[in-house]
Scaffold this active site. Sequence first.
Site, PDB file in Angstrom:
ATOM      1  N   ASP A  18       0.840  -1.209   0.000  1.00  0.00           N
ATOM      2  CA  ASP A  18       0.000   0.000   0.000  1.00  0.00           C
ATOM      3  C   ASP A  18       0.876   1.261   0.000  1.00  0.00           C
ATOM      4  OD1 ASP A  18      -2.405   1.368  -0.019  1.00  0.00           O
ATOM      5  OD2 ASP A  18      -2.570   1.405   2.170  1.00  0.00           O
ATOM      6  N   GLY A  19       0.341   2.341  -0.573  1.00  0.00           N
ATOM      7  CA  GLY A  19       1.011   3.637  -0.504  1.00  0.00           C
ATOM      8  C   GLY A  19       1.541   4.156  -1.835  1.00  0.00           C
ATOM      9  N   ASN A  20       1.216   3.483  -2.936  1.00  0.00           N
ATOM     10  CA  ASN A  20       1.704   3.949  -4.243  1.00  0.00           C
ATOM     11  C   ASN A  20       1.181   5.343  -4.590  1.00  0.00           C
ATOM     12  OD1 ASN A  20       2.783   1.428  -4.506  1.00  0.00           O
ATOM     13  ND2 ASN A  20       1.329   0.696  -6.048  1.00  0.00           N
ATOM     14  N   ARG A  22       0.073   7.766  -2.584  1.00  0.00           N
ATOM     15  CA  ARG A  22       0.645   8.831  -1.745  1.00  0.00           C
ATOM     16  C   ARG A  22       2.095   9.103  -2.125  1.00  0.00           C
ATOM     17  NH1 ARG A  22      -0.954   6.061   3.545  1.00  0.00           N
ATOM     18  NH2 ARG A  22      -1.556   4.446   2.045  1.00  0.00           N
ATOM     19  N   HIS A  35       2.213   3.608  -9.060  1.00  0.00           N
ATOM     20  CA  HIS A  35       1.993   2.188  -9.368  1.00  0.00           C
ATOM     21  C   HIS A  35       3.157   1.647 -10.188  1.00  0.00           C
ATOM     22  CE1 HIS A  35      -1.858   2.444  -7.542  1.00  0.00           C
ATOM     23  NE2 HIS A  35      -2.443   3.126  -8.503  1.00  0.00           N
ATOM     24  N   SER A  63      -7.425  -5.504  -4.965  1.00  0.00           N
ATOM     25  CA  SER A  63      -8.474  -6.127  -4.153  1.00  0.00           C
ATOM     26  C   SER A  63      -9.814  -6.129  -4.883  1.00  0.00           C
ATOM     27  CB  SER A  63      -8.612  -5.377  -2.820  1.00  0.00           C
ATOM     28  OG  SER A  63      -9.235  -4.122  -3.019  1.00  0.00           O
ATOM     29  N   SER A  64     -10.725  -6.946  -4.388  1.00  0.00           N
ATOM     30  CA  SER A  64     -12.101  -6.962  -4.919  1.00  0.00           C
ATOM     31  C   SER A  64     -12.673  -5.540  -4.903  1.00  0.00           C
ATOM     32  CB  SER A  64     -13.013  -7.828  -4.044  1.00  0.00           C
ATOM     33  OG  SER A  64     -12.470  -9.098  -3.809  1.00  0.00           O
ATOM     34  N   LEU A 129      11.099 -20.486  -4.903  1.00  0.00           N
ATOM     35  CA  LEU A 129      10.178 -19.565  -4.225  1.00  0.00           C
ATOM     36  C   LEU A 129       8.809 -19.672  -4.882  1.00  0.00           C
ATOM     37  CD1 LEU A 129       9.680 -17.108  -2.293  1.00  0.00           C
ATOM     38  CD2 LEU A 129      10.302 -15.637  -4.209  1.00  0.00           C
ATOM     39  N   ARG A 192      -4.707  -1.965   8.994  1.00  0.00           N
ATOM     40  CA  ARG A 192      -5.921  -2.762   8.743  1.00  0.00           C
ATOM     41  C   ARG A 192      -5.614  -3.843   7.725  1.00  0.00           C
ATOM     42  NH1 ARG A 192      -7.913   2.726   6.899  1.00  0.00           N
ATOM     43  NH2 ARG A 192      -7.334   2.895   4.720  1.00  0.00           N
ATOM     44  N   ILE A 193      -6.551  -4.799   7.616  1.00  0.00           N
ATOM     45  CA  ILE A 193      -6.350  -5.984   6.768  1.00  0.00           C
ATOM     46  C   ILE A 193      -6.920  -5.738   5.367  1.00  0.00           C
ATOM     47  CG2 ILE A 193      -6.913  -8.457   6.554  1.00  0.00           C
ATOM     48  CD1 ILE A 193      -5.050  -8.012   8.852  1.00  0.00           C
ATOM     49  N   SER A 194      -7.892  -4.820   5.245  1.00  0.00           N
ATOM     50  CA  SER A 194      -8.502  -4.500   3.944  1.00  0.00           C
ATOM     51  C   SER A 194      -8.904  -5.741   3.148  1.00  0.00           C
ATOM     52  CB  SER A 194      -7.564  -3.601   3.121  1.00  0.00           C
ATOM     53  OG  SER A 194      -7.334  -2.380   3.784  1.00  0.00           O
TER      54      SER A 194
END
Length: 252
Positions: A18-20, A22, A35, A63-64, A129, A192-194
């Site tokens: 998260d945070g692209n 901002r 992004h 996310s959905s 991996l 948060r889990i979002s």
Amino acid sequence: MTRQTRPTVPRHVAIIMDGNGRWATARHLPRVAGHSRGVDAVRAVIEQAGRRGVEYLTLFAFSSENWKRPQDEVSTLMRLFVNALQKEVGRLGENGVRMRVVGELAAFDSQLQSLIRDAERQTMHNSRLQLTICASYGGRWDIVQSVRSLIAAAADPRELARALTERQLAEHLGLAFAPDPDLLIRTGGEQRISNFLLWQCAYSELYFTHTLWPDFDAAAFDAALAWFATRERRFGQTSAQVSRSAAEQLRA
Ligand code: IPE
Ligand code: IPE
Ligand code: MG
């Protein structure tokens, strides 16, 4: 010689990237610039996870709920996803990475769906991996699709309702091939889990950092691993029980 009583490297690391937006806004750039820098951070973290001996790396890419973003941002994210699949899959192969995409893939256009299938096929024999990209993914969606597929496959749905176990439900989730994440990282400062891996993160250690995703590099990943190594995982037991069973394992 000191012997470790705790596993210091997590087998499975999951990341909410998260945070692209901002990151870009702080530089007076359009959100999409964030992004595209985010893709560079993805590359760096995959390489570092491999170097550190992490076996499973799961990245939340879309996310959905992200379908509700402005149309042009959604299209740019899809274009970046297509580009990354076209350009990066060869390199993943060289690094021994097996890639899977988990989520409601039918929501993607047919070109993206077929690139995803090709990438999964091309990397399926790699084992250093296990990389999972969660796209069009939601933890609630995952639980519902698992229940639906269990019901569809059941010879006797009433018997299923009576005897359904946690294990059966887990076996139909999108990440059924992986152990539950040991460490969940979220960048960007939110705690948060979002709607990420709701079922699978029941006992994950949660690491929140203010670092924005495009700035999250190999050193930032190592800092999260170092924090993880200090945690005592009790899974409901007492600290004394955990220490005793670790000592017994060492004697065995
Ligand atoms: C994460 O960065 C990428 C996606 C959710 C696709 P954001 O786009 O959410 O960036 P912020 O949170 O607005 O800074
Ligand atoms: C979570 O980030 C989803 C991904 C990183 C893909 P969001 O930016 O969508 O989360 P919220 O909306 O701030 O909770
Ligand atoms: Mg965000």
